[in-house]
Write a protein that holds these residues in place. Structure first.
Motif, PDB file in Angstrom:
ATOM      1  N   UNK A  88     -59.331   5.845 -43.395  1.00 14.72           N
ATOM      2  CA  UNK A  88     -60.744   5.719 -43.044  1.00 14.72           C
ATOM      3  C   UNK A  88     -61.137   4.253 -42.892  1.00 14.72           C
ATOM      4  N   UNK A  89     -60.622   3.410 -43.784  1.00 13.60           N
ATOM      5  CA  UNK A  89     -60.923   1.983 -43.695  1.00 13.60           C
ATOM      6  C   UNK A  89     -60.359   1.381 -42.411  1.00 13.60           C
ATOM      7  N   UNK A  90     -59.143   1.775 -42.056  1.00 15.85           N
ATOM      8  CA  UNK A  90     -58.524   1.254 -40.833  1.00 15.85           C
ATOM      9  C   UNK A  90     -59.327   1.690 -39.600  1.00 15.85           C
ATOM     10  N   UNK A  91     -59.755   2.952 -39.578  1.00 14.84           N
ATOM     11  CA  UNK A  91     -60.541   3.449 -38.444  1.00 14.84           C
ATOM     12  C   UNK A  91     -61.870   2.711 -38.360  1.00 14.84           C
ATOM     13  N   UNK A  92     -62.522   2.527 -39.501  1.00 15.87           N
ATOM     14  CA  UNK A  92     -63.824   1.870 -39.508  1.00 15.87           C
ATOM     15  C   UNK A  92     -63.711   0.415 -39.060  1.00 15.87           C
ATOM     16  N   UNK A  93     -62.683  -0.289 -39.505  1.00 11.00           N
ATOM     17  CA  UNK A  93     -62.495  -1.679 -39.100  1.00 11.00           C
ATOM     18  C   UNK A  93     -62.211  -1.790 -37.604  1.00 11.00           C
ATOM     19  N   UNK A  94     -61.384  -0.879 -37.094  1.00 12.12           N
ATOM     20  CA  UNK A  94     -61.061  -0.907 -35.666  1.00 12.12           C
ATOM     21  C   UNK A  94     -62.288  -0.555 -34.834  1.00 12.12           C
ATOM     22  N   UNK A  95     -63.096   0.378 -35.318  1.00 12.47           N
ATOM     23  CA  UNK A  95     -64.324   0.744 -34.620  1.00 12.47           C
ATOM     24  C   UNK A  95     -65.292  -0.432 -34.585  1.00 12.47           C
ATOM     25  N   UNK A  96     -65.398  -1.150 -35.693  1.00 15.77           N
ATOM     26  CA  UNK A  96     -66.277  -2.330 -35.735  1.00 15.77           C
ATOM     27  C   UNK A  96     -65.786  -3.406 -34.770  1.00 15.77           C
ATOM     28  N   UNK A  97     -64.474  -3.580 -34.684  1.00 13.72           N
ATOM     29  CA  UNK A  97     -63.916  -4.553 -33.742  1.00 13.72           C
ATOM     30  C   UNK A  97     -64.231  -4.147 -32.308  1.00 13.72           C
ATOM     31  N   UNK A  98     -64.074  -2.866 -31.991  1.00 11.49           N
ATOM     32  CA  UNK A  98     -64.370  -2.393 -30.637  1.00 11.49           C
ATOM     33  C   UNK A  98     -65.847  -2.577 -30.299  1.00 11.49           C
ATOM     34  N   UNK A  99     -66.730  -2.347 -31.261  1.00 11.98           N
ATOM     35  CA  UNK A  99     -68.159  -2.536 -31.025  1.00 11.98           C
ATOM     36  C   UNK A  99     -68.474  -4.001 -30.727  1.00 11.98           C
ATOM     37  N   UNK A 100     -67.854  -4.892 -31.473  1.00 11.03           N
ATOM     38  CA  UNK A 100     -68.065  -6.323 -31.250  1.00 11.03           C
ATOM     39  C   UNK A 100     -67.528  -6.746 -29.881  1.00 11.03           C
ATOM     40  N   UNK A 101     -66.349  -6.268 -29.520  1.00  8.92           N
ATOM     41  CA  UNK A 101     -65.756  -6.656 -28.241  1.00  8.92           C
ATOM     42  C   UNK A 101     -66.507  -6.045 -27.059  1.00  8.92           C
ATOM     43  N   UNK A 258     -63.979   9.356 -34.869  1.00  7.78           N
ATOM     44  CA  UNK A 258     -63.202   9.423 -36.101  1.00  7.78           C
ATOM     45  C   UNK A 258     -63.827   8.658 -37.246  1.00  7.78           C
ATOM     46  N   UNK A 259     -64.709   7.710 -36.916  1.00 10.97           N
ATOM     47  CA  UNK A 259     -65.304   6.867 -37.959  1.00 10.97           C
ATOM     48  C   UNK A 259     -66.149   7.708 -38.910  1.00 10.97           C
ATOM     49  N   UNK A 260     -66.199   7.336 -40.195  1.00  7.96           N
ATOM     50  CA  UNK A 260     -67.053   8.062 -41.150  1.00  7.96           C
ATOM     51  C   UNK A 260     -68.496   8.094 -40.673  1.00  7.96           C
ATOM     52  N   UNK A 261     -69.076   9.269 -40.694  1.00  3.21           N
ATOM     53  CA  UNK A 261     -70.449   9.428 -40.228  1.00  3.21           C
ATOM     54  C   UNK A 261     -70.551   9.705 -38.745  1.00  3.21           C
ATOM     55  N   UNK A 262     -69.404   9.697 -38.026  1.00  3.78           N
ATOM     56  CA  UNK A 262     -69.425   9.978 -36.604  1.00  3.78           C
ATOM     57  C   UNK A 262     -69.500  11.466 -36.326  1.00  3.78           C
ATOM     58  N   UNK A 263     -69.569  11.837 -35.049  1.00  4.45           N
ATOM     59  CA  UNK A 263     -69.629  13.256 -34.697  1.00  4.45           C
ATOM     60  C   UNK A 263     -68.408  13.993 -35.194  1.00  4.45           C
ATOM     61  N   UNK A 264     -68.561  15.226 -35.494  1.00  2.53           N
ATOM     62  CA  UNK A 264     -67.429  16.035 -35.967  1.00  2.53           C
ATOM     63  C   UNK A 264     -66.500  16.317 -34.820  1.00  2.53           C
TER      64      UNK A 264
END
Length: 264
Positions: A88-101, A258-264
């Motif tokens: 979950x941490x890896x997915x969340x970090x990668x999602x945050x990176x994608x949002x920034x980029x 896949x991020x926590x709190x995202x759509x099922x």
């Protein structure tokens, strides 16, 4: 250390405490601050080292050195730890990176258009959507695919983008040598695409999905861009910057599933 008849000696001892070096001047009387520290920490007193004994032999100082605050972690120490929080941490970090980029990709596209001159940026201007070797826009049915398959497509596109962005940067260095910020953004975009692609690949591996093998760099676009005229080269660069924005944004959306709190 100085010894002599009728001479009052003064001893300076250096020891290491919590990673920093401190120097203590001692004339036989324990300083008040050291006494308070020793009482609060529970450390025993110190003893004087005798003449002829090395500092290493004077082991009384060892009691003044507190144990490490954070002992080294052993990742193998507890095999019962669930890998789920790590995933979950890896997915969340990668999602945050994608949002920034995604924000950076939008800035890159705007910067690119500003330096191409007319008709780029004019209202109603619609440049031709030139095909790009080894890379296309996300297909209309991309959102309907299973998430691991979408991420594989995202990772493949991100792997193809860096060499294309490098070619655009080299061509812009010829056409707009003074556009230093644009050249820097193109260089950063290539590096960021590699980083995001590697992060997505790590997420796929953590999910147990099959990863890709080595992929050849697209050399066709390099030859086509070098021989193309100024306007086609500008259009092709605009197309590459647009694809970079589309795929980074698409990756952000797919990781959001896949991020926590995202759509099922």
């Amino acid at each position: 250390m100085i010894w002599g008849q009728g001479t009052h000696f003064r001893r300076t001892t250096v020891w290491q405490m919590s990673g920093a070096l401190f120097s203590l001047s001692w004339n036989g009387t324990e300083p008040a601050w050291l006494k308070r520290w020793r009482i609060q920490s529970g450390a025993s007193g110190f003893r004087k080292s005798q003449p002829g004994r090395s500092g290493q032999e004077a082991r009384g100082w060892g009691a003044l050195i507190p144990p490490p605050l954070f002992p080294p972690e052993d990742p193998q120490a507890d095999s019962s730890i669930s890998p789920l929080p790590h995933l979950e941490s890896k997915i969340q970090q990668t999602h945050s990176l994608a949002r920034l980029l995604t924000k950076y990709a939008e800035q890159l596209l705007q910067e690119y258009v500003q330096h191409q001159g007319d008709p780029f940026g004019l209202p109603g201007f619609s440049p031709p959507r030139l095909p790009v070797a080894d890379l296309s826009a996300p297909a209309p049915g991309h959102a309907g695919l299973p998430v691991p398959e979408r991420l594989r497509l995202d990772e493949a596109a991100l792997a193809a983008l860096p060499p294309l962005l490098d070619v655009v940067r080299r061509r812009q260095a010829e056409l707009n040598p003074r556009a230093l910020r644009l050249l820097r953004r193109l260089e950063d975009a290539a590096r960021q695409a590699r980083a995001l692609g590697a992060a997505v690949e790590a997420v796929l591996a953590a999910l147990g999905a099959e990863t890709r093998g080595p992929r050849p760099e697209p050399n066709a676009i390099a030859a086509a861009t070098v021989t193309a005229g100024v306007f086609p080269a500008k259009v092709l660069g605009l197309r590459v910057c647009g694809l970079y924005r589309e795929w980074v944004s698409r990756t952000e959306a797919d990781l959001g599933q896949l991020a926590p709190g995202g759509p099922a």
